[in-house]
Every structure is written in structure tokens, then in C-alpha cells.
Design an enzyme around this catalytic site. Sequence first.
Site, PDB file in Angstrom:
ATOM      1  N   ASP A   1      15.065   2.871   9.232  1.00  0.00           N
ATOM      2  CA  ASP A   1      14.500   2.054  10.304  1.00  0.00           C
ATOM      3  C   ASP A   1      13.573   2.964  11.103  1.00  0.00           C
ATOM      4  O   ASP A   1      14.033   3.876  11.806  1.00  0.00           O
ATOM      5  CB  ASP A   1      15.620   1.501  11.191  1.00  0.00           C
ATOM      6  N   VAL A   2      12.270   2.750  10.985  1.00  0.00           N
ATOM      7  CA  VAL A   2      11.304   3.676  11.586  1.00  0.00           C
ATOM      8  C   VAL A   2      11.309   3.645  13.111  1.00  0.00           C
ATOM      9  O   VAL A   2      10.706   4.513  13.754  1.00  0.00           O
ATOM     10  CB  VAL A   2       9.869   3.409  11.081  1.00  0.00           C
TER      11      VAL A   2
ATOM     12  N   THR B   1      -3.944  -7.241  -1.537  1.00  0.00           N
ATOM     13  CA  THR B   1      -2.509  -7.110  -1.808  1.00  0.00           C
ATOM     14  C   THR B   1      -1.923  -8.513  -2.003  1.00  0.00           C
ATOM     15  O   THR B   1      -2.520  -9.508  -1.576  1.00  0.00           O
ATOM     16  CB  THR B   1      -1.783  -6.415  -0.647  1.00  0.00           C
TER      17      THR B   1
ATOM     18  N   MET C   1       0.816  -1.206   0.000  1.00  0.00           N
ATOM     19  CA  MET C   1       0.000   0.000   0.000  1.00  0.00           C
ATOM     20  C   MET C   1       0.854   1.262   0.000  1.00  0.00           C
ATOM     21  O   MET C   1       0.473   2.280  -0.584  1.00  0.00           O
ATOM     22  CB  MET C   1      -0.953   0.007   1.197  1.00  0.00           C
TER      23      MET C   1
ATOM     24  N   ASN D   1       2.954   4.922   7.382  1.00  0.00           N
ATOM     25  CA  ASN D   1       2.385   3.726   6.774  1.00  0.00           C
ATOM     26  C   ASN D   1       3.101   2.440   7.192  1.00  0.00           C
ATOM     27  O   ASN D   1       2.512   1.364   7.145  1.00  0.00           O
ATOM     28  CB  ASN D   1       2.446   3.871   5.252  1.00  0.00           C
TER      29      ASN D   1
ATOM     30  N   ASP E   1      11.976   3.143   3.659  1.00  0.00           N
ATOM     31  CA  ASP E   1      11.712   1.719   3.882  1.00  0.00           C
ATOM     32  C   ASP E   1      13.017   1.067   4.327  1.00  0.00           C
ATOM     33  O   ASP E   1      14.101   1.584   4.038  1.00  0.00           O
ATOM     34  CB  ASP E   1      11.205   1.046   2.600  1.00  0.00           C
TER      35      ASP E   1
ATOM     36  N   TYR F   1      -0.810  -6.841  17.492  1.00  0.00           N
ATOM     37  CA  TYR F   1      -1.236  -6.060  16.329  1.00  0.00           C
ATOM     38  C   TYR F   1      -2.411  -5.155  16.699  1.00  0.00           C
ATOM     39  O   TYR F   1      -2.397  -3.948  16.444  1.00  0.00           O
ATOM     40  CB  TYR F   1      -1.628  -6.982  15.181  1.00  0.00           C
TER      41      TYR F   1
END
Length: 244
Positions: free
Chosen positions: A60-61, A185, A18, A87, A37, A150
Site C-alpha cells: 500500500d503506497v 492501454t 504501464m 508509478n 502493487d 488528479y
Amino acid sequence: MARLQDKVIIITGAAQGMGATHARLCIEEGAQVVLTDINAEKGLALAEELGSNALFIQHDVTCEQGWAQVVEQTEAHFGPVNVLVNNAGITMAKSILDTSLDDYRRIIEINQVSVFLGMKAVIPSMQTRKQGSIINISSINGLVGGAIGYTDSKFAVRGMTKAAALSCAPYGIRVNSVHPGVIATPMVIQEDTKAAVEAFAKNIPLQRLAQPEEVSSIVLYLASDDSSYSTGAEFIVDGGLTAR
């Protein structure tokens, strides 16, 4: 004129799925997009495909310093940030008894802590423009129960969005959450799960899965000035699944 003309947008987890669909639509609508990413190979390939209005940064978020570098490089390349799309995320479908502490911390770090870090990092850049839009991708599992870890992280994203919206309103910065349902997806529609997914789709009021572009259309709306009076809100893209 394109709806995102000259807007500078950061999209995390943008190398595929996405995130990549969001990036394509934003560039089609005139934006300059920084794709981040952990997957450098796919991210670089997508940025090359999208052209000069795209820049890929490996990221690396969960790393605070990494966020500082992304904002710094974005400003140097395109200018101050108009829009952040948080995202990046991972899924995990284990029972609570099968979930280790390391499992739990990993999903919270990627799905929840990264959203906090991203918002904190971009707000000063948005303040220089005296406006901005932060779009946090949650899930229908931020509204109803699902897998441990999650679900927890996606409920947290929903709460952080509302808290940040109140804090950021005086700066002209809007913060909203998007809650996708089951999206068509490659990760969802695999050969070994295709039949089960198609059977599940019959239980959705619209009787089909969403296409990634249908989520991207909501992201486009929130990134654009069309949503100038929307903040602290939840935008649900689930075909009516949570309406029951």
C-alpha cells in the site's frame, strides 16, 4: 552490456499497465526489479513470468511503514536501491461539485503523498551507493489543467520532483518527472470509449496514441547512466499535445 546491468530498481503499481511494461523492459536491460502493487494476484503472476530477477511485494503506497518494509526486503534480496520508479496512481474524472472530501483525499494520498513517502524511504539506501535515480510518473495534467484532484496531484508531483532534485543533488541522487499523454492501454481503449479515443487521437500532432513501451523507453533512459546529468527535469511523452 545491458544498460541497467545489476541495478536494483523498485517500481510501484507494477502488477499491470504501464508499471508492468516498465518492469519488463528494466529486466530485459539487466536490472533486478522489485515490483510492488496492492494487487497480489497479478503481481505474483508477473514476477513469476519475469523470473529470478523479479520480486513481488504487496504494498500500500500510502503506508509509511509499508515503504520501510519494501526497502528492507529489497536490500535483503538484491542489495541497496539504485532506482525508484514512483508509478502507482489512480485517475478520477469528476467535477469539483461531484468530488467529495473522501474522493479528494484518496487521490491525493495515492498520487501525491505516496511519492513523498517513496522518495523519503529510498534516499538512505541510495546514499550507501552514493548515487541513485528517482523517476516520478506525473502526467500532462501536471503541466495543463484537467480533472480536479488528479490535476492537483500531478502538479504536486512535478513540484516535489524539483524540490527533491535540489535536496538530493549533493548525494549524487537524481530526481526527474515523466509526463505521459494519452497512452494506448486497456483502461483507455475499451469498447465503449474506443471511438471517442480514436477521434481524440486525430487532435494530437503525431496523430496517434502513445504505446506503453514509448513511456518505458524514457524510464529506461532516466534509470540508466545515460541520463547522468539530468535532474529536476520534466520529460514529456505526449506526441506534441502540450506544445500548442
